[in-house]
Design an enzyme around this catalytic site. Structure first.
Site, PDB file in Angstrom:
ATOM      1  CE  LYS A   1      -4.057  -2.656  -1.648  1.00  0.00           C
ATOM      2  NZ  LYS A   1      -3.348  -1.431  -1.944  1.00  0.00           N
TER       3      LYS A   1
ATOM      4  CB  SER B   1       1.963   2.536   0.893  1.00  0.00           C
ATOM      5  OG  SER B   1       1.725   3.464  -0.160  1.00  0.00           O
TER       6      SER B   1
HETATM    7  C1  LIG Z   1      -3.649  -0.151  -1.908  1.00  0.00           C
HETATM    8  C2  LIG Z   1      -2.604   0.876  -1.719  1.00  0.00           C
HETATM    9  C3  LIG Z   1      -2.810   2.005  -0.907  1.00  0.00           C
HETATM   10  C4  LIG Z   1      -4.123   2.306  -0.228  1.00  0.00           C
HETATM   11  O1  LIG Z   1      -4.508   1.291   0.654  1.00  0.00           O
HETATM   12  P1  LIG Z   1      -6.024   1.193   1.185  1.00  0.00           P
HETATM   13  O2  LIG Z   1      -6.008   0.111   2.179  1.00  0.00           O
HETATM   14  O3  LIG Z   1      -6.882   0.868  -0.019  1.00  0.00           O
HETATM   15  O4  LIG Z   1      -6.387   2.519   1.728  1.00  0.00           O
HETATM   16  C5  LIG Z   1      -1.747   2.885  -0.716  1.00  0.00           C
HETATM   17  N1  LIG Z   1      -0.564   2.689  -1.327  1.00  0.00           N
HETATM   18  C6  LIG Z   1      -0.330   1.626  -2.127  1.00  0.00           C
HETATM   19  C7  LIG Z   1       0.994   1.495  -2.760  1.00  0.00           C
HETATM   20  C8  LIG Z   1      -1.339   0.683  -2.351  1.00  0.00           C
HETATM   21  O5  LIG Z   1      -1.108  -0.369  -3.150  1.00  0.00           O
END
Ligand SMILES: *Cc1c(COP(=O)(O)O)cnc(C)c1O
Length: 334
Positions: free
Chosen positions: A56, A309
């Site tokens: 993010k 992520s």
């Molecule tokens: C926000 C987030 C997602 C999903 O991202 P989007 O852009 O909302 O689809 C996936 N993994 C983590 C760790 C996140 O913080």
């Protein structure tokens, strides 16, 4: 094909130049154990090592850098207590702005102090996320703060796409990319980047069975609300916004599929990350590994890249998942 998509490869390349030096380029680590399981090379994109613990930061940094000096001086605002709130707090401070993060009185103290520690002003209002969002709108209207949304914004999507550029650079023969999906900012950006560079590659979105808003919306042909339920993948909760402008159209055009995971499968993904790869990932970050372990990705030929992520998981929860103890969100408890 239909109308041009709101974020192009040129936008993603521009975002890469803009955020360079402000976010970490993250490694793509080859996983011998998953490679053996799949019979093809598997690379793990270690984006949970990103500053603030998730991708993010890419989107938040690009959004703040895209503002005029005057807007930056007014300050930015959001209602997220999760990874977007952390990222925006850090990005605003790094660029000499101030983020105001609105949250409800029910948010636990450790989350509040973490957001403060990252340099944000915290406003605690009401007893729900909706009331926190109303406070955001009030601050935009009355104090002229600039709202930075977590996913449905071209500057945010373009910057999440820089992760896709890095994947193709590290693994030029990639044929399948596995990416978590909630609001779809990450998946839209990564798919736009990967398909511009490798048009034949598949990009597959992954999310939890409970509250799969993007999948339900794609099936309905328009954004639909979903009931939010507790999940190990808490960062994947929430809807895509009924007035979605960017990510719905991009995911519809660019994603090859969205695969759903159970809570038990997500827990197994987190355990594999820790035991085999020595990585601490949160539930949302483990869905790609979970899908491979569960055999839910079909027709694999060629190299696979899996996006990890984020890593912001409560350590007590992580420990109990590692020990295989009762998963608080297990299906039977629903
Ligand atoms: C926000 C987030 C997602 C999903 O991202 P989007 O852009 O909302 O689809 C996936 N993994 C983590 C760790 C996140 O913080």
């Amino acid at each position: 094909m239909s109308a041009p998509l709101p974020v192009t490869i040129e936008d993603i390349e521009a975002a890469a130049r803009r955020i360079s030096g402000r976010v970490l380029p993250t490694p793509l680590a080859i996983s011998p154990s998953l490679g053996k399981l799949c019979g093809e090379p598997v690379g793990l994109k270690l984006e949970h090592h990103q500053t603030t613990g998730s991708f993010k930061l890419r989107g938040a940094t690009n959004a703040v850098l895209s503002l005029s000096a005057e807007e930056r001086a007014r300050g930015v605002v959001a209602a997220s207590t999760g990874n977007h709130g952390r990222a925006l707090a850090h990005a605003a401070k790094a660029e000499g702005s101030v983020a105001t993060i609105c949250m409800s009185r029910l948010v636990p103290e450790n989350k509040v102090s973490e957001i403060r520690r990252l340099g944000a002003a915290v406003r605690i209002v009401g007893r729900s996320q909706d009331e926190a969002q109303e406070e955001v709108e009030r601050l935009v209207a009355e104090k002229r703060l600039v709202m930075v949304p977590p996913f449905d914004h071209p500057a945010v999507v373009a910057a999440q796409g820089t992760l896709g550029l890095e994947i193709v650079e590290a693994m030029p023969d990639v044929t399948t990319v596995l990416v978590p999906v909630s609001g779809g900012g990450l998946a839209a950006g990564v798919a736009a980047a990967v398909k511009a560079r490798r048009p034949a590659a598949r990009v597959i979105g992954l999310t939890m069975e409970r509250g799969a808003a993007m999948r339900a919306s794609l099936a309905a042909g328009r954004p639909v609300p979903v009931e939010e339920q507790p999940s190990l993948a808490d960062s994947l909760g929430g809807g895509i916004g009924l007035d979605n402008r960017v990510t719905f159209a991009m995911c519809r055009e660019l994603l090859d599929d969205i695969v759903l995971l159970t809570e038990a499968e997500i827990a197994a993904g987190m355990r594999h990350a820790y035991r085999e790869e020595r990585e601490i990932v949160e539930g949302a970050g483990a869905v790609g590994i979970a899908a491979l372990l569960a055999g839910k990705i079909r027709d694999i030929t060629g190299s696979i890249a899996v996006v990890l992520s984020g890593r912001n998981v409560d350590m007590g929860l992580h420990l109990s998942v590692m020990n295989g103890e009762t998963n608080p969100f297990r299906e039977e408890a629903a």
